[in-house]
Design an enzyme around this catalytic site. Structure first.
Site, short mmCIF file in Angstrom:
data_model
loop_
_atom_site.label_atom_id
_atom_site.label_comp_id
_atom_site.label_asym_id
_atom_site.label_seq_id
_atom_site.Cartn_x
_atom_site.Cartn_y
_atom_site.Cartn_z
N SER A 55 -12.43 -10.51 2.40
CA SER A 55 -11.16 -10.30 1.70
C SER A 55 -10.75 -8.83 1.69
O SER A 55 -11.43 -7.98 1.12
CB SER A 55 -11.26 -10.82 0.27
OG SER A 55 -10.17 -10.34 -0.50
N ARG B 241 -5.50 -18.43 -9.32
CA ARG B 241 -6.25 -17.87 -8.18
C ARG B 241 -7.43 -17.02 -8.67
O ARG B 241 -7.36 -16.39 -9.73
CB ARG B 241 -5.31 -17.08 -7.27
CG ARG B 241 -4.29 -18.01 -6.61
CD ARG B 241 -3.32 -17.28 -5.74
NE ARG B 241 -3.97 -16.66 -4.59
CZ ARG B 241 -3.35 -15.85 -3.75
NH1 ARG B 241 -2.07 -15.55 -3.95
NH2 ARG B 241 -3.98 -15.32 -2.73
N ASP C 80 -3.16 -15.75 7.34
CA ASP C 80 -1.82 -16.05 6.85
C ASP C 80 -0.96 -16.81 7.87
O ASP C 80 0.10 -17.33 7.52
CB ASP C 80 -1.09 -14.76 6.45
CG ASP C 80 -1.72 -14.10 5.22
OD1 ASP C 80 -2.45 -14.79 4.49
OD2 ASP C 80 -1.47 -12.90 5.01
N ARG D 148 0.83 -1.22 0.00
CA ARG D 148 0.00 0.00 0.00
C ARG D 148 0.86 1.25 0.00
O ARG D 148 0.54 2.23 -0.69
CB ARG D 148 -0.98 -0.04 1.18
CG ARG D 148 -2.08 -1.09 0.92
CD ARG D 148 -2.68 -1.60 2.18
NE ARG D 148 -3.81 -2.49 1.94
CZ ARG D 148 -3.73 -3.81 1.74
NH1 ARG D 148 -2.54 -4.40 1.72
NH2 ARG D 148 -4.82 -4.55 1.54
N GLY E 261 -0.98 -12.06 -5.02
CA GLY E 261 -2.43 -11.82 -5.09
C GLY E 261 -2.77 -10.38 -4.77
O GLY E 261 -3.67 -9.79 -5.38
N ARG F 87 4.72 -19.55 2.96
CA ARG F 87 4.30 -19.75 4.35
C ARG F 87 4.29 -21.24 4.73
O ARG F 87 4.52 -21.59 5.89
CB ARG F 87 2.94 -19.11 4.60
CG ARG F 87 2.99 -17.60 4.34
CD ARG F 87 2.07 -16.79 5.18
NE ARG F 87 1.93 -15.46 4.63
CZ ARG F 87 2.77 -14.44 4.84
NH1 ARG F 87 3.84 -14.61 5.60
NH2 ARG F 87 2.57 -13.27 4.29
N ARG G 155 -3.73 -24.32 0.80
CA ARG G 155 -3.00 -24.56 2.06
C ARG G 155 -3.61 -25.67 2.90
O ARG G 155 -2.91 -26.26 3.72
CB ARG G 155 -2.87 -23.25 2.86
CG ARG G 155 -1.86 -22.32 2.23
CD ARG G 155 -1.61 -21.05 3.02
NE ARG G 155 -0.58 -20.27 2.32
CZ ARG G 155 -0.43 -18.96 2.46
NH1 ARG G 155 -1.22 -18.26 3.24
NH2 ARG G 155 0.55 -18.33 1.80
C1 S3P Z 1 -3.73 -9.27 1.99
C2 S3P Z 1 -4.94 -9.80 2.33
C3 S3P Z 1 -5.17 -11.22 2.63
C4 S3P Z 1 -3.86 -11.97 2.90
C5 S3P Z 1 -2.80 -11.60 1.92
C6 S3P Z 1 -2.52 -10.10 1.93
C7 S3P Z 1 -3.65 -7.82 1.72
O1 S3P Z 1 -5.81 -11.82 1.53
O2 S3P Z 1 -4.06 -13.35 2.90
O3 S3P Z 1 -1.59 -12.29 2.24
O4 S3P Z 1 -2.52 -7.27 1.73
O5 S3P Z 1 -4.70 -7.20 1.50
P1 S3P Z 1 -7.42 -11.74 1.39
O6 S3P Z 1 -7.79 -10.36 1.64
O7 S3P Z 1 -7.77 -12.17 0.01
O8 S3P Z 1 -7.92 -12.70 2.43
#
Ligand code: S3P
Length: 426
Positions: free
Chosen positions: A166, A121, A313, A26, A93, A386, A344
């Site tokens: 999420s 994904r 996580d 961010r 992701g 992880r 996982r």
């Molecule tokens: C994250 C949100 C989580 C987390 C990922 C980082 C983020 O995923 O598992 O490692 O930085 O917004 P989700 O929001 O899809 O659960």
């Protein structure tokens, strides 16, 4: 590369880990969006955050390292260059989901790609709500990467209640919303990590047990300096290492203590962990502090549904802590684990079966119990950082240690994991 870990005695010392991966993504994104110079201190040195920075350099953003700080010259509102090449999110992701929201509001076409894992994904979770805002996409039939984001005439603000818990979906929509005069509202029934709203200072309300978060043009980021607190998800491996080792004490400096991320500390404390928090501070609205962790006797607890998004996580390493410290572990309500860097649930089940433990797999979790039958295990990382680090920690408490295949995937979040372990075990 297969990595061997030997049984350890005690661990002692101190670590100042690199910046939190979520906050780093961010800080980079907001700095690139802002006009002018921003400086980021203690940025994550993992590949994932590098992927975000590489995507923005493809969009014309320049950056350079000065000592330990990354200096970014942001482009400002809709001043980005149309990319010549695909934007490669690698294994990340967060890069893929957050950039999809950002790119939806840009006046050019762009294509996001990713590695083998990321290309499987789900992107439907962001494609669907962003399409409601008027964004235009071409994706694969399964709605996965590669994903082309077409310029759209005009985005419209929406109010959207997320069907999955999420932070990536929430942030993707809020980022698109930053480009619109009127407010976009994301509603979450289960609280997910709140870095986007905290760092941007977004308005939010709590009503009927749900959270309503709003973004609009007036929240568009301006250039600023960031200090990224150390990654609590990386710290979790060293917390568990110290708790399980005998006669041990480790200090972890300036670790993120954002309340949407400290579930791992709460769960471990409830299990009997001796974790002291000192020296609380704040930077960019994000809380952090030092952790003093000491060897502890752990006992079994039940993990509640509500805390799952907060510890999502850390479940691999929490399971390792329970299996070694208590001899059993069970998690339910965690089907999101199936769509992380690996599935996982299957990955953990596979590796606990290698140890000869009694394992049951459920659609939304698994349980494991029993005594170790295999004294020379070779665990599979499934190219998931992880999973690799959770079984590295676990291996250090097995009679003959253990091996982990394809261990180099730890570079995704913590390239210095091995050196850090060595510095505490010597
Ligand atoms: C994250 C949100 C989580 C987390 C990922 C980082 C983020 O995923 O598992 O490692 O930085 O917004 P989700 O929001 O899809 O659960």
């Amino acid at each position: 590369m297969t990595q061997e870990f030997n049984k350890i005695g005690s661990v002692n010392g101190e670590l100042a880990l690199p910046g939190d991966k979520s906050i780093s993504h961010r800080a980079v994104i907001f700095s690139c969006m802002a006009e002018g110079i921003s400086e980021i201190e203690n940025l994550s040195n993992g590949e994932d955050v590098r992927s975000t920075l590489k995507c923005f350099s493809e969009l014309g953003v320049t950056s350079k390292w000065e000592k330990d700080k990354l200096i970014i010259e942001g482009k400002g509102f809709k001043n980005f260059n149309a990319p010549v090449n695909n934007l490669d999110a690698g294994n990340s992701g967060t890069t893929a989901r957050l950039l999809t929201g950002f790119l939806s509001a840009q006046p050019f076409e762009s294509t996001l790609i990713g590695d083998e894992s990321l290309s499987q994904r789900p992107m439907k979770r962001v494609i669907e709500p962003l399409s409601l805002m008027g964004a235009k996409f071409s994706a694969t039939p399964k709605l996965t990467l590669p994903l082309t984001v077409h310029p759209s005439e005009k985005l419209i603000p929406i109010t959207y209640e997320m069907p999955v818990a999420s932070a990536q979906v929430k942030s993707s929509l809020l980022l698109a919303g930053l480009h619109l005069e009127q407010e976009t509202c994301v509603i979450e029934a289960e609280q997910t990590r709140n870095h986007t709203e905290v760092m941007l200072g977004l308005k939010f309300e709590e009503k009927e047990g749900k959270r309503f978060i709003y973004s609009s043009l007036k929240n568009y980021p301006s250039s600023q300096n960031y200090f990224v607190p150390s990654d609590i998800s990386s710290a979790a491996f060293f917390i568990v290492l110290t708790l399980l080792a005998k006669n041990s004490e480790v200090i972890l400096r300036h670790v993120s203590l954002n309340e949407t991320r400290t579930g791992v500390i709460s769960v471990l404390k409830e299990m009997g962990a001796n974790i002291e928090i000192t020296n609380n501070q704040t930077s960019n609205n994000e809380l952090y502090g030092d952790l003093i962790v000491r060897s502890s006797e752990l006992h079994s607890i039940e993990i509640s549904k509500e805390i799952i998004p907060n510890i999502i996580d850390e479940i691999p390493v929490l399971s390792a802590a329970s299996v070694i410290g208590i001899g059993k572990f069970e998690i339910r309500n965690a089907s999101e684990l199936r769509v992380k860097e690996s599935d996982r649930i299957s990955a953990l089940v596979h590796n606990y079966k290698i140890l000869g433990l009694h394992v049951e797999e459920f659609p939304d979790g698994f349980s494991v119990s029993g005594t170790v039958q295999n004294e020379n295990p070779i665990f599979e990382s499934f190219h998931d950082h992880r999973i690799a680090m959770a079984f590295a920690i676990l291996s250090m408490f097995l009679k003959n240690g253990g091996n982990i295949s394809n261990f180099d995937c730890v570079k995704i979040s913590n390239p210095q994991f091995l050196e850090q372990v060595k510095s505490l075990t010597k």
